[in-house]
Design an enzyme around this catalytic site. Structure first.
Site, PDB file in Angstrom:
ATOM      1  N   ASN A 107       0.855  -1.191   0.000  1.00  0.00           N
ATOM      2  CA  ASN A 107       0.000   0.000   0.000  1.00  0.00           C
ATOM      3  C   ASN A 107       0.889   1.239   0.000  1.00  0.00           C
ATOM      4  OD1 ASN A 107      -2.425   1.578   0.289  1.00  0.00           O
ATOM      5  ND2 ASN A 107      -1.949   1.846   2.456  1.00  0.00           N
ATOM      6  N   HIS A 109       0.722   5.145   1.407  1.00  0.00           N
ATOM      7  CA  HIS A 109      -0.067   5.985   2.302  1.00  0.00           C
ATOM      8  C   HIS A 109       0.538   7.395   2.321  1.00  0.00           C
ATOM      9  CE1 HIS A 109      -2.802   6.950   5.534  1.00  0.00           C
ATOM     10  NE2 HIS A 109      -1.793   7.527   6.155  1.00  0.00           N
ATOM     11  N   SER A 136       4.585   7.009   2.411  1.00  0.00           N
ATOM     12  CA  SER A 136       5.207   5.750   2.825  1.00  0.00           C
ATOM     13  C   SER A 136       4.642   4.603   1.993  1.00  0.00           C
ATOM     14  CB  SER A 136       4.892   5.446   4.297  1.00  0.00           C
ATOM     15  OG  SER A 136       5.186   6.543   5.137  1.00  0.00           O
ATOM     16  N   ASP A 145      -3.009   0.709   8.101  1.00  0.00           N
ATOM     17  CA  ASP A 145      -1.814   1.534   7.827  1.00  0.00           C
ATOM     18  C   ASP A 145      -0.673   1.253   8.800  1.00  0.00           C
ATOM     19  OD1 ASP A 145      -3.199   2.779   5.750  1.00  0.00           O
ATOM     20  OD2 ASP A 145      -3.981   4.339   7.065  1.00  0.00           O
TER      21      ASP A 145
HETATM   22  C1  GAR Z   1      -2.512   8.868  -3.087  1.00  0.00           C
HETATM   23  O1  GAR Z   1      -2.012  10.098  -2.605  1.00  0.00           O
HETATM   24  C2  GAR Z   1      -2.394   7.791  -2.044  1.00  0.00           C
HETATM   25  O2  GAR Z   1      -1.271   7.952  -1.212  1.00  0.00           O
HETATM   26  C3  GAR Z   1      -3.653   7.989  -1.272  1.00  0.00           C
HETATM   27  O3  GAR Z   1      -4.623   8.317  -2.223  1.00  0.00           O
HETATM   28  C4  GAR Z   1      -4.017   8.968  -3.328  1.00  0.00           C
HETATM   29  C5  GAR Z   1      -4.438   8.263  -4.594  1.00  0.00           C
HETATM   30  O4  GAR Z   1      -4.017   8.956  -5.729  1.00  0.00           O
HETATM   31  N1  GAR Z   1      -3.996   6.811  -0.557  1.00  0.00           N
HETATM   32  C6  GAR Z   1      -4.665   6.802   0.596  1.00  0.00           C
HETATM   33  O5  GAR Z   1      -5.050   7.808   1.143  1.00  0.00           O
HETATM   34  C7  GAR Z   1      -4.889   5.422   1.182  1.00  0.00           C
HETATM   35  N2  GAR Z   1      -5.578   5.511   2.428  1.00  0.00           N
HETATM   36  P1  GAR Z   1      -4.055   8.277  -7.161  1.00  0.00           P
HETATM   37  O6  GAR Z   1      -5.438   7.669  -7.336  1.00  0.00           O
HETATM   38  O7  GAR Z   1      -3.843   9.390  -8.107  1.00  0.00           O
HETATM   39  O8  GAR Z   1      -2.974   7.241  -7.212  1.00  0.00           O
END
Ligand code: GAR
Length: 210
Positions: A107, A109, A136, A145
Site C-alpha cells: 500500500n 499511504h 510511505s 496503515d
Molecule cells: C494517493 O495520494 C495515495 O497515497 C492515497 O490516495 C491517493 C491516490 O491517488 N492513498 C490513501 O489515502 C490510502 N488511504 P491516485 O489515485 O492518483 O494514485
C-alpha cells in the site's frame, strides 16, 4: 514476469506511474488487471488506454464488508497475482482478505507513517504545524496503515501551503517510490517475515528507507 493486480478508487496517478515504469523500464512485472470499487474512477480509463483488463466491484451493491471482500478476493485470485498493489484504494480491508495476501500486498499511504494513519493526512500535517510530510510504501497487515514500512519520501511543508499544494508535492514523490518498491518485489528482493520487511535479506529500518 510477476503478475500484478492493482486496486484503485480514483484518479490513478500511482497506477499510471506503475504502468509507465513497467513499459519503459523492465520492472519485471506486468499489471494484469486493475480493479476499482468505484465505476467512475479515472484510473480505469488509464488502464484501458494500456489495454489492461479492468473490473469494477461496486461496494454499494453489497450488504456487508465481509461479503464485498469475499467477492473481491475471488476476483483478484482469478488473475493469479504474485503481488496485489493498493494504489489509492479507499477501503478498509477485512482481516481474512489481508491475511490471504500476507507478504504480497503493498500500500502507499500519504504520510510519514506512523504519523497520520487514516484519512485527511495532508490537512492534519498542516494543522499540526509540521515542517515535513511525505508518503510511505508499506506491506499490508490487518491493522490499518500499520504494516512494515519499506520506503518513505519526505517533502517540506511551507508556511502558506494549502492542502492541495501539499498533496501535489507528496504525490510527485509517490510516483517515484511506488514503482521502485514494486520493482524490488518483482525481482524477489523484497520480503516480509514476522512483521518486518527485508531487502536482499537485510532488515529494513523501522521507518523504511529514506
Ligand atoms: C494517493 O495520494 C495515495 O497515497 C492515497 O490516495 C491517493 C491516490 O491517488 N492513498 C490513501 O489515502 C490510502 N488511504 P491516485 O489515485 O492518483 O494514485
Amino acid at each position: 514476469k510477476k503478475r500484478i493486480v492493482v486496486l484503485i478508487s480514483g484518479n490513478g496517478s500511482n497506477l499510471q506511474a506503475i504502468l509507465d515504469r513497467s513499459l519503459e523500464q523492465n520492472i519485471h512485472g506486468q499489471v494484469v488487471a486493475v480493479i476499482s470499487n468505484r465505476p467512475d474512477a479515472y484510473g480505469l480509463t488509464r488502464a484501458e488506454q494500456r489495454e489492461v483488463d479492468t473490473q469494477v466491484l461496486d461496494h454499494t451493491e453489497f450488504e456487508t464488508r465481509e461479503a464485498y471482500d469475499y467477492q473481491l478476493k475471488n476476483l483478484i485470485d482469478s488473475y493469479h497475482p504474485d503481488l496485489v498493489v493498493l494504489a489509492g484504494f479507499m477501503r478498509i480491508l477485512s482481516d481474512p482478505l489481508v491475511m490471504h495476501y500476507h507478504g504480497r500486498m503493498l500500500n502507499i499511504h500519504p504520510s510519514l507513517l506512523p504519523k497520520y494513519k487514516g484519512l485527511n493526512t495532508h490537512s492534519r500535517a498542516i494543522e499540526a504545524g509540521d515542517t515535513e510530510h511525505g508518503a510511505s510504501v508499506h506491506f499490508v497487515t490487518p491493522e490499518l496503515d500499520d504494516g512494515p514500512v519499506v520506503i518513505q519520501s519526505k517533502v517540506p511543508v511551507f508556511k502558506d501551503d494549502t492542502e492541495l499544494e501539499l498533496a501535489a508535492r507528496v504525490q510527485e514523490q509517490e510516483r517515484n517510490i511506488y514503482p521502485l518498491v514494486i520493482e524490488w518485489f518483482c525481482r524477489g528482493r523484497l520480503t516480509m517475515e514476522n512483521n518486518k520487511a527485508y531487502l536482499d535479506g537485510n532488515e529494513i529500518p523501522e521507518n523504511g528507507y529514506a
